[in-house]
Each structure stands twice: as structure tokens, then as C-alpha cells.
Design an enzyme around this catalytic site. Structure first.
Site, PDB file in Angstrom:
ATOM      1  N   GLU B 278       0.833  -1.195   0.000  1.00 48.30           N
ATOM      2  CA  GLU B 278       0.000   0.000   0.000  1.00 48.30           C
ATOM      3  C   GLU B 278       0.877   1.257   0.000  1.00 48.30           C
ATOM      4  O   GLU B 278       0.545   2.256  -0.642  1.00 48.30           O
ATOM      5  CB  GLU B 278      -0.932  -0.017   1.221  1.00 48.30           C
ATOM      6  CG  GLU B 278      -2.200   0.782   1.015  1.00 48.30           C
ATOM      7  CD  GLU B 278      -3.345   0.272   1.887  1.00 48.30           C
ATOM      8  OE1 GLU B 278      -3.923  -0.773   1.542  1.00 48.30           O
ATOM      9  OE2 GLU B 278      -3.649   0.910   2.906  1.00 48.30           O
ATOM     10  N   GLU B 281       2.154   1.702  -3.475  1.00 46.00           N
ATOM     11  CA  GLU B 281       1.062   2.214  -4.303  1.00 46.00           C
ATOM     12  C   GLU B 281       0.819   3.702  -4.019  1.00 46.00           C
ATOM     13  O   GLU B 281       0.659   4.515  -4.924  1.00 46.00           O
ATOM     14  CB  GLU B 281      -0.200   1.398  -4.001  1.00 46.00           C
ATOM     15  CG  GLU B 281      -1.364   1.666  -4.923  1.00 46.00           C
ATOM     16  CD  GLU B 281      -2.610   0.862  -4.518  1.00 46.00           C
ATOM     17  OE1 GLU B 281      -2.578   0.156  -3.492  1.00 46.00           O
ATOM     18  OE2 GLU B 281      -3.615   0.963  -5.241  1.00 46.00           O
ATOM     19  N   CYS B 298      -8.493  -2.722   3.355  1.00 46.08           N
ATOM     20  CA  CYS B 298      -8.415  -3.962   4.146  1.00 46.08           C
ATOM     21  C   CYS B 298      -9.718  -4.304   4.839  1.00 46.08           C
ATOM     22  O   CYS B 298      -9.877  -5.406   5.342  1.00 46.08           O
ATOM     23  CB  CYS B 298      -7.266  -3.947   5.133  1.00 46.08           C
ATOM     24  SG  CYS B 298      -6.700  -2.353   5.586  1.00 46.08           S
ATOM     25  N   SER B 318      -7.348   1.180  -2.734  1.00 43.48           N
ATOM     26  CA  SER B 318      -6.083   0.463  -2.884  1.00 43.48           C
ATOM     27  C   SER B 318      -6.331  -0.912  -3.506  1.00 43.48           C
ATOM     28  O   SER B 318      -7.328  -1.567  -3.215  1.00 43.48           O
ATOM     29  CB  SER B 318      -5.430   0.299  -1.518  1.00 43.48           C
ATOM     30  OG  SER B 318      -4.397  -0.639  -1.604  1.00 43.48           O
ATOM     31  N   LYS B 357     -15.402 -10.592   7.202  1.00 40.20           N
ATOM     32  CA  LYS B 357     -14.303 -11.420   6.694  1.00 40.20           C
ATOM     33  C   LYS B 357     -14.837 -12.744   6.155  1.00 40.20           C
ATOM     34  O   LYS B 357     -14.237 -13.341   5.266  1.00 40.20           O
ATOM     35  CB  LYS B 357     -13.257 -11.666   7.795  1.00 40.20           C
ATOM     36  CG  LYS B 357     -12.421 -10.431   8.119  1.00 40.20           C
ATOM     37  CD  LYS B 357     -11.371 -10.147   7.058  1.00 40.20           C
ATOM     38  CE  LYS B 357     -10.786  -8.750   7.221  1.00 40.20           C
ATOM     39  NZ  LYS B 357      -9.972  -8.335   6.070  1.00 40.20           N
ATOM     40  N   GLU B 360     -15.844 -11.777   2.813  1.00 41.50           N
ATOM     41  CA  GLU B 360     -14.665 -11.513   1.980  1.00 41.50           C
ATOM     42  C   GLU B 360     -14.046 -12.824   1.483  1.00 41.50           C
ATOM     43  O   GLU B 360     -13.755 -12.971   0.289  1.00 41.50           O
ATOM     44  CB  GLU B 360     -13.620 -10.731   2.781  1.00 41.50           C
ATOM     45  CG  GLU B 360     -12.392 -10.362   1.968  1.00 41.50           C
ATOM     46  CD  GLU B 360     -11.319  -9.662   2.789  1.00 41.50           C
ATOM     47  OE1 GLU B 360     -10.948 -10.178   3.872  1.00 41.50           O
ATOM     48  OE2 GLU B 360     -10.846  -8.598   2.370  1.00 41.50           O
ATOM     49  N   GLU B 365     -13.312 -13.465  -6.411  1.00 41.00           N
ATOM     50  CA  GLU B 365     -11.959 -13.111  -6.866  1.00 41.00           C
ATOM     51  C   GLU B 365     -10.871 -13.697  -5.972  1.00 41.00           C
ATOM     52  O   GLU B 365      -9.704 -13.651  -6.313  1.00 41.00           O
ATOM     53  CB  GLU B 365     -11.801 -11.596  -6.983  1.00 41.00           C
ATOM     54  CG  GLU B 365     -11.754 -10.833  -5.669  1.00 41.00           C
ATOM     55  CD  GLU B 365     -13.068 -10.148  -5.346  1.00 41.00           C
ATOM     56  OE1 GLU B 365     -14.132 -10.716  -5.700  1.00 41.00           O
ATOM     57  OE2 GLU B 365     -13.035  -9.059  -4.748  1.00 41.00           O
ATOM     58  N   CYS B 502     -11.276  -2.678  13.944  1.00 43.74           N
ATOM     59  CA  CYS B 502     -11.506  -4.120  14.069  1.00 43.74           C
ATOM     60  C   CYS B 502     -11.705  -4.559  15.525  1.00 43.74           C
ATOM     61  O   CYS B 502     -12.384  -5.543  15.786  1.00 43.74           O
ATOM     62  CB  CYS B 502     -10.344  -4.889  13.466  1.00 43.74           C
ATOM     63  SG  CYS B 502      -9.892  -4.277  11.849  1.00 43.74           S
TER      64      CYS B 502
END
Lengths: 162, 565
Positions: B278, B281, B298, B318, B357, B360, B365, B502
Site C-alpha cells: 500500500e 502504491e 483492508c 487500494s 471477513k 470476503e 476473486e 476491528c
């Protein structure tokens, strides 16, 4: 259904109320006037435009008996079944109309989307009992035969238009 | 307004309390409630917090402001009868299959029914059984257990600014549901699970996937690899009576070994890789001045929110995978050949503070030839459940250390679990000065703390970098509005969907007050302070990976969105 036309009309309604959240019910009423019911996609569109969650709009639309999420016919026939109309034999009118249009308690709209038949508790015109309204035009002192005649006239008028 | 009031004959002072419920609780009386949460608006629906004044009038304590000289009683025969009646009526319409309910033992309704000795329910149910919505990867909604307190509705609308759930219909037909009663997986739900975290009953629960973990643990042909997210280690202890924020990493490792996990690693290590990528980037985008601000990616709930609500910002998101997904991809790659040789299959189990999560890990993907990078995601609560099921006495476990090589994380990777942590970790990486003074300066730059929207300005290479940190998607939406309106300009924006980050995830032990979240945050900053490696780039594992496995496979660390294909 042509979506561009839909949203153009909805935009006009929204603009009239300046996207004000407090005007939600008035907006829904106008949308319903336009389409005779509240289409899901239009409700979602209104929500996004007005900044109100879709769940909230769904809540408002289901709270009021007057809002319908089901499509209604071009002609909404309301048969008054208030006390005065009831004793003046409103139910035979209802039954005759249902028979004529092939409807019943659960199926309220004809397949060709022309007619919707509903009952209302009182139209406030007890002196004219029994009363029906077709798209808010009042027809006093009805009989089953007269009601069926009205339906036939409407059909005929529509056929000529086409 | 300050003053004193008399509660059950006891004189109690009040100062900033907005309602007498807070004053009463401050006086040490645990007045029952279903619909009151200090972070949400007052709803006054459950009527459990009724109190009686000296003239026998009753009022809801949650929606009555305190007045000087006010006299109230909280436990009169009238109130007792009233509360019992409320409970009985709620229970009459409630699906009372308590023993097989996911909330069994943690249910507020069950707790209050026991506390008020409800033994007989005189009324039959009015509602028909409704179908349970299991469409979501993260939460299960059982409308038959809903008590209409509206906590979920207000949480989703007020804190997260989404409004997935709402009240629909009316009178006895009222229900809490999505728009047009669609399955929850088909609406704008971001899977943050905060609705389930405030639900007093089993109407909204986190999807329990512990049986999947037991299955793989008992399979000899599977290599079961665990990853532990940073926020888990400062909260799991709460399930076993330990203080919030107490660091129990060693005990968790010991427990996971006893449960039969083959290898136990740290998601913080993968977070270090996220920081590296990151930062790279970010510096690249900064140089070219394109697609700024860079938004962190994230948090899967945040990513879903961008997809649903701000598709025009997808190019600002990102491309780095989240630490969980980096870890999964890395482990699967690492063991690919070894597995083939040994005839084994590697299974990655994540222990996360997060319900999103789960969603996710299930995203298409994150599959490689049909094999998911992460196989099962369990929450902190689910791990606690497994530990209890196995009969492990958690508090008596001797701490053990994480496995190598993927068990070593820098402090930067571990503060990922708290709001501001990702931004701080990335700044640490981007900053040229590497002395302890510079580190300290970052921590005071404004990225830490529990305010909803934080701003910081950091000087990197003579250029002032504007950083914003938000937690709670409602705050994120506010910030985005001001960015889109051109009122604010930032270079880097960190977003975490859950209040507190989190550590306040919906998979964490409940209830979680803001005090509990602050203690957990302190725990993570303590871990950072005592770790020898403070920056991601100083983590020797990271360096070894870049020159080894990742040297030709950096693509493992990025997600490729539709617009980039």
C-alpha cells in the site's frame, strides 16, 4: 415499461418538492397517482435521490393501507361498503363486478391491467348510497346492472381510442 | 445541567447525563432495557426501564431527562408487574426454542425472563412462523425471534449510515425487514454485523461455522493452518472473565494447538505485506498525483460499501488485498508443492474479530482454480465457543509462541486492528526518518483516538501529506460527501467500518462499550510498544518473502477489480 419515461416523471415530482425528506409521503402519493401503484424501482430511485434508505421507504409504503406495491388497473373501481351502502346492497354490486371481470377476493386486478376492484369502508357520501367510484369519479345510487353497464362503456370507449 | 435526584431513597448527583436511566445506572442499579444503547438514538420502545415518581406516575427512564430534586423509585410492585407483563407479551410472540438458539446463554430476553421469573406465558402467539434468512455469508436473520426493539435498524442507519433494515407494515403485522423483503445478501448490507452485535435476542446472529473447523481438524489428510488477526488477542480473554485489552496471544496459540491446528500464524505478518504494497502504491500515486486520495481496502465491509454506494471511487481504492486474503494466498502458494508431494491439502482457518471477513473469504476473486485462499473464517466468539466445547480451561493455559516463519509481525502490522492503525503503519513505512522520536511524533499526529473523523498532516520528503482516518461507515459517508463536494482534500484515507476499528468488530465478545473498545485499543498499542520490530519493512520475514516466494509473484498481494482488467 419504459424506464426513461418513468424517471422523467418521478424527477418532475421530486423537483416540485425539492427532494425534501419531510415530503416523502406527498411524493409517494403523487407517484401512486401517476402509476396507480408504487413500482419497486421507482421507490428505490426516490430513496437514492432523497437520501432516504430503501428500507425506510418500504416501511412508509407498507405502513399506509392507501399505498399499493402491486400494480393496479387503469380504472380503479372502489365499491363503498360502509354501513349505509352495505344496507343499500353494495355487496351484490361487488359480486356482479367481480363476476363480470373474472376477479375474486385475492385477484383484484384484471389480467389486461384495465380494472381493479376494491372495497372501501366509507366514501362519505352516504346520502347517495350505494356508491362506487371509478378513478375518483363518484357514481351514486348504483345497481349491479348499472355498474356492469359502466364497465362496458369504459371498455367500448377504450376500444374506440385504440 | 447538574443537580441531585433521589433514586429509591438514595441521593444521587447528576451532571452531564442526558436521561435518568444513566443516572440510575450510575447509582448502581441495573435497570433492565432492550432498546437502549448509549451510542444510538433514544427509542423508548421496550418499556422495561419504567420508573415511578412520588405521585405514582410511571415514565420511561431512557427518555426522561433528569431534574434537580426529582424523586423516583425503580422497583415498586406496580413496576414489577408492569415489567413482567411486558416480558410475557414479548415472549408470547417469541420463538422460544432457547436450547437450540445461537444466542442461548447470551440472550438479553432469556436473561431478563430468568431475572423476573417468568414461569408462565398466558397468551398464544399471534404471528405465523416466518422463514429464516440464511442468504448472507456473515449473518443469519430469524424474524421469529425479533422483539421489535429497533436496535439493528438504528445501528445500521445511524452509525453505519446505510439503512439496510427498517420497520415495515404496522400494528400486529409489523416486522423488521429489508427493502421489499429481499434476502439480506441481495441488498446493500456490507456484512459488518453491527446489527447482530446490538441485537438482544437471536433474531440477528453471526453465522456459526465452527462445525466446518471441527471437520477439517479431524481430517488426517488436511494441514490446518490458523491465522490470528491482531484484534482477537486483546478481546478473547473477555469470554473467559479476563479484562478487556488483556493480551492473550500466547494462550490463544496454546488453545489452538490443543484444538489440533497444525500451524498457527499471525495475520499481522500479512498486514506487514499490506503496508509494504500500500505504501508503494501510495507513493506512486502521490508522485503522479492521480486518483488521490488513496482509500485503504483492508476492511471488506468498506469495500462492499464503495461498490454499492460510491462506484466512482473504486479507482481510489487500494488494490492491495486485505491481510487475511494475502495470508491465505501466500500460505496456499507456499504449501502447493509440499502438499502435492505429501498428498495433503492445506486448509486456512482465519480467526477474526469481523463478520465481513466471512463474506470476503467467499468472494469469487479470492479463489484460485476454484480453491479459496481462505477456507473458513471464525470470529473471536466462535473460537471462544470451540475452546469451551473442547473443555479447555483457557485461563490456566501456559502461553505458547506462534509458529515460524509466518508468525512474526511488526508492531505496525499489529496496530492494524484499531482505527488509525493502518494509516500509522503506512506513514511509518513512508517516512524517511526512522528514529524513535519520529515514531512518537506519528502517534501524536492525530491518527490515534476514538473520534469518528480524525485528520493528520505529515511531512514526507518536504511534502505535506494530508491523512484522514474514519471509523463507522456513517462517518465515512460524511467524509466522502465533503471530499466529493470539494470541501476537503486528502492524500490518504483510512476507513474501518466498525466503530473503533476491528477491535470493535461484530465478531468480538459482546457487549462492547466505548470503554471496552478503548481498553482493547490500548492493548494493541501496548503490543506495538513492546515489540522489537516497529516497522513493516524491518520484519525479516517480509524481506525474505520478497526475495524468495514473492519475487516473481507479487500479484498474489493484489486484488484486480473489474475496472482494472
Amino acid at each position: 415499461m419504459n424506464t426513461t419515461i418513468i424517471y422523467g416523471k418521478v424527477d418532475q415530482i421530486l423537483n416540485r418538492y425539492g427532494n425534501k425528506k419531510s415530503a416523502l409521503i406527498a411524493v409517494l402519493q403523487e407517484v401512486q397517482k401517476e402509476y396507480h401503484y408504487l413500482p419497486q424501482e421507482v421507490l428505490s430511485y426516490i430513496g437514492d435521490k432523497m437520501g432516504i434508505s430503501r428500507a425506510r421507504i418500504f416501511g412508509v409504503a407498507t405502513f399506509y393501507e392507501n399505498f399499493s406495491l402491486e400494480p393496479k388497473g387503469k380504472y380503479v373501481i372502489k365499491i363503498c361498503d360502509g354501513t349505509a351502502c352495505h344496507v343499500k346492497k353494495s355487496i351484490p354490486i361487488l359480486n356482479a363486478l367481480r363476476k363480470e371481470l373474472g376477479l375474486n377476493e385475492n385477484k383484484r386486478t384484471t389480467d389486461d391491467m384495465m380494472f381493479t376492484v376494491e372495497t372501501v369502508s366509507c366514501l362519505g357520501a352516504c346520502g347517495l348510497a350505494p356508491v362506487i367510484t371509478i378513478n375518483d369519479k363518484v357514481y351514486p345510487k348504483m345497481t349491479p346492472e348499472a355498474a356492469i353497464r359502466l364497465v362496458k362503456e369504459i371498455r367500448e370507449a377504450n376500444r374506440l381510442e385504440d | 445541567m447538574a443537580g441531585t435526584m433521589i433514586i429509591d431513597g438514595q441521593r444521587v448527583g447528576f451532571d452531564k447525563e442526558k436521561n435518568i436511566l444513566d443516572v440510575i445506572r450510575k447509582a448502581g442499579i441495573d435497570l433492565p432495557t432492550f432498546c437502549y444503547h448509549s451510542e444510538l438514538s433514544i427509542y423508548g420502545a421496550c418499556r422495561m426501564c419504567m420508573v415511578e415518581d412520588e405521585r405514582g406516575r410511571t415514565m420511561a427512564a431512557c427518555s426522561t431527562p433528569p431534574r434537580d430534586g426529582m424523586i423516583v423509585k425503580t422497583n415498586t410492585p406496580k413496576l414489577q408487574k408492569y415489567r413482567r407483563m411486558v416480558l410475557e407479551l414479548i415472549l408470547s410472540n417469541h420463538d422460544r426454542d432457547c436450547t437450540v438458539c445461537e444466542k442461548n446463554g447470551r440472550c438479553k430476553l432469556q436473561e431478563l425472563a430468568a431475572r423476573f421469573s417468568i414461569k408462565n406465558i398466558r397468551f398464544g402467539p399471534l404471528c405465523k412462523q416466518l422463514p429464516v434468512d440464511e442468504s448472507s455469508a456473515s449473518i443469519v436473520r430469524n424474524p421469529n425471534k425479533c422483539i421489535m426493539c429497533g436496535d439493528c435498524v438504528r445501528m445500521c442507519e445511524e452509525v453505519q449510515g446505510i439503512g439496510v433494515l427498517g420497520f415495515a407494515y404496522r400494528g400486529s403485522k409489523i416486522k423488521v425487514t429489508t427493502a421489499f423483503e429481499r434476502p439480506i445478501a441481495e441488498v446493500e448490507c456490507v456484512n459488518c454485523g453491527q446489527c447482530a452485535a446490538v441485537c438482544p435476542t437471536g433474531a440477528l446472529v453471526v453465522k456459526n461455522e465452527t462445525s466446518k473447523v471441527w471437520d477439517v481438524l479431524n481430517d488426517k489428510n488436511k494441514r490446518v493452518v490458523a491465522q490470528i488477526a491482531p484484534a482477537v488477542r486483546v478481546a478473547l480473554g473477555e469470554e473467559f472473565g479476563l479484562k478487556p485489552g488483556e493480551i492473550v496471544t500466547g494462550k490463544i496459540v496454546a488453545a489452538l494447538r490443543k484444538l489440533g491446528f497444525d500451524e498457527i500464524y499471525d495475520t499481522g505478518m500479512a498486514a506487514d505485506l499490506t503496508v509494504m504494497e500500500e505504501s508503494r502504491e501510495f507513493m506512486g500515486k502521490l508522485e503522479k498525483e492521480e486518483n488521490l486520495p488513496l482509500f485503504t481496502s483492508c476492511c471488506p465491509a468498506w469495500v462492499k460499501h464503495v461498490e454499492d454506494k460510491y462506484p466512482q471511487l473504486l479507482k481510489n481504492l487500494s488494490t492491495c488485498k486485505s491481510p487475511q486474503q494475502i495470508f491465505g494466498a501466500l500460505i496456499k502458494e507456499h504449501y502447493k508443492k509440499i502438499d502435492e508431494a505429501q498428498g495433503k491439502e492445506t486448509v486456512v482457518v482465519s480467526v477474526m474479530p469481523c463478520t465481513a471477513k466471512k463474506y470476503e473469504a467467499a468472494r469469487p476473486e479470492y479463489r484460485n482454480n476454484g480453491i479459496p485462499d481462505v477456507d473458513v473464517v471464525i470470529t473471536t466468539q466462535e473460537l471462544a465457543l470451540m475452546i469451551k466445547q473442547a473443555g479447555i480451561v483457557f485461563n490456566e493455559l501456559e502461553p505458547e509462541s506462534l509458529d515460524m516463519p509466518f508468525g512474526l509481525a511488526s508492531g505496525a502490522g499489529l496496530i492494524f486492528g484499531v482505527t488509525g492503525g493502518v494509516a500509522e503503519a503506512v506513514i511509518r513505512r513512508c517516512l524517511k526518518e526512522k528514529n524513535p522520536g519520529a515514531l512518537k511524533e506519528i502517534s501524536f499526529s492525530g491518527v490515534r483516538g476514538m473520534e469518528g473523523i480524525k485528520e493528520a498532516a505529515i511531512n514526507i520528503d518536504g511534502r505535506e501529506i494530508k491523512v484522514a482516518v474514519v471509523h463507522g461507515l456513517g462517518n465515512a459517508s460524511k467524509l466522502i460527501s465533503s471530499i466529493l463536494a470539494g470541501e476537503k482534500r486528502y492524500d490518504f484515507v483510512e476507513v474501518m467500518a466498525c466503530p473503533g476499528g476491528c477491535i470493535g468488530g461484530a465478531g468480538q465478545p459482546i457487549p462492547q462499550s466505548s470503554l471496552v473498545k478503548m481498553q482493547r485499543a490500548k492493548g494493541l498499542y501496548d503490543v506495538d510498544r513492546s515489540s522489537q520490530i516497529k516497522r513493516s519493512e524491518e520484519n525479516p520475514i517480509i524481506m525474505a518473502l520478497y526475495s524468495g516466494l514473492l519475487s516473481e509473484k507479487r500479484y498474489l498481494l493484489h486484488r484486480y477489480l473489474h475496472h482494472q482488467k
